[in-house]
Scaffold this motif. Sequence first.
Motif, short mmCIF file in Angstrom:
data_model
loop_
_atom_site.label_atom_id
_atom_site.label_comp_id
_atom_site.label_asym_id
_atom_site.label_seq_id
_atom_site.Cartn_x
_atom_site.Cartn_y
_atom_site.Cartn_z
N SER A 220 -0.85 -1.29 6.17
CA SER A 220 -1.01 -1.11 4.67
C SER A 220 -0.35 -1.92 3.70
CB SER A 220 -0.47 0.64 4.44
OG SER A 220 0.85 0.49 4.54
N ARG B 270 -5.03 -0.35 10.17
CA ARG B 270 -4.94 -1.39 9.18
C ARG B 270 -3.25 -1.53 8.94
NH1 ARG B 270 -8.35 -3.81 5.47
NH2 ARG B 270 -6.70 -5.36 5.56
N THR C 187 0.34 -2.72 -3.19
CA THR C 187 -0.28 -2.44 -1.90
C THR C 187 -0.27 -1.15 -1.63
OG1 THR C 187 1.56 -3.00 -0.49
CG2 THR C 187 -0.10 -4.86 -1.12
N VAL D 91 -7.41 3.97 7.78
CA VAL D 91 -8.00 4.28 6.63
C VAL D 91 -9.00 5.05 6.97
CG1 VAL D 91 -9.99 2.96 5.08
CG2 VAL D 91 -7.73 1.50 5.99
N TRP E 80 -13.87 5.54 3.52
CA TRP E 80 -13.29 4.24 2.74
C TRP E 80 -13.23 2.81 3.64
CZ3 TRP E 80 -12.29 4.24 -2.26
CH2 TRP E 80 -12.31 5.46 -2.94
N LEU F 146 -8.66 6.35 -2.72
CA LEU F 146 -8.33 5.94 -1.17
C LEU F 146 -7.82 6.92 -0.49
CD1 LEU F 146 -8.67 3.96 0.93
CD2 LEU F 146 -6.52 2.83 -0.07
N ILE G 77 -3.48 -3.79 2.25
CA ILE G 77 -4.37 -3.36 1.31
C ILE G 77 -4.02 -3.37 -0.11
CG2 ILE G 77 -6.09 -1.19 1.15
CD1 ILE G 77 -5.24 -0.58 3.77
N ARG H 4 -14.86 -0.17 2.35
CA ARG H 4 -14.32 -0.87 0.99
C ARG H 4 -13.18 -1.36 1.08
NH1 ARG H 4 -15.32 4.38 -3.02
NH2 ARG H 4 -17.07 5.21 -1.91
N VAL H 5 -12.15 -1.26 1.97
CA VAL H 5 -11.05 -2.03 2.19
C VAL H 5 -10.94 -3.24 2.59
CG1 VAL H 5 -9.74 0.25 2.09
CG2 VAL H 5 -10.32 -0.96 4.43
N LEU I 292 -4.48 -2.48 -3.82
CA LEU I 292 -5.19 -1.67 -4.52
C LEU I 292 -6.18 -2.08 -5.82
CD1 LEU I 292 -2.46 0.94 -4.36
CD2 LEU I 292 -4.71 0.92 -3.15
N LEU J 198 -10.88 1.02 -5.28
CA LEU J 198 -10.31 2.05 -4.24
C LEU J 198 -9.59 3.22 -4.72
CD1 LEU J 198 -8.54 -0.69 -2.07
CD2 LEU J 198 -10.69 0.42 -1.80
#
Length: 107
Positions: free
Chosen positions: A86, A84, A23, A53, A57, A98, A89, A60-61, A91, A95
């Motif tokens: 983190s 967000r 993450t 973010v 991006w 990112l 999220i 995309r997340v 990876l 990404l």
Amino acid sequence: MVKVTYIAHDGSQTDIDADEGDTVMHAAVSQDVDGIVGECGGAMMCATCHCYVDAAWADRVGTRDRSEEDMLDGAASEVTERSRLSCQIKLTSDLDGLVVHLPEEQF
């Protein structure tokens, strides 16, 4: 490996290479990135891994779910539409590159 760029509130930048499947929070904590605390270890119970973010991006997340929104209500810094946790999220190769911005404070 997935490259992630963390931009601190003061504009300083830290680039790291992280493992796919990790993450954004765990990668930051394991590589001593200032500005991500991750006090609860990624259990989505503290909001000390709050990030923004980068606009490029945001699509995309993915989106935050209701539980994440509830936790962000307790964030120390302003919450925006790009806020967000983190720890939420994960990876992936999609990404790679990112960019996340870090809030002024986490407590």
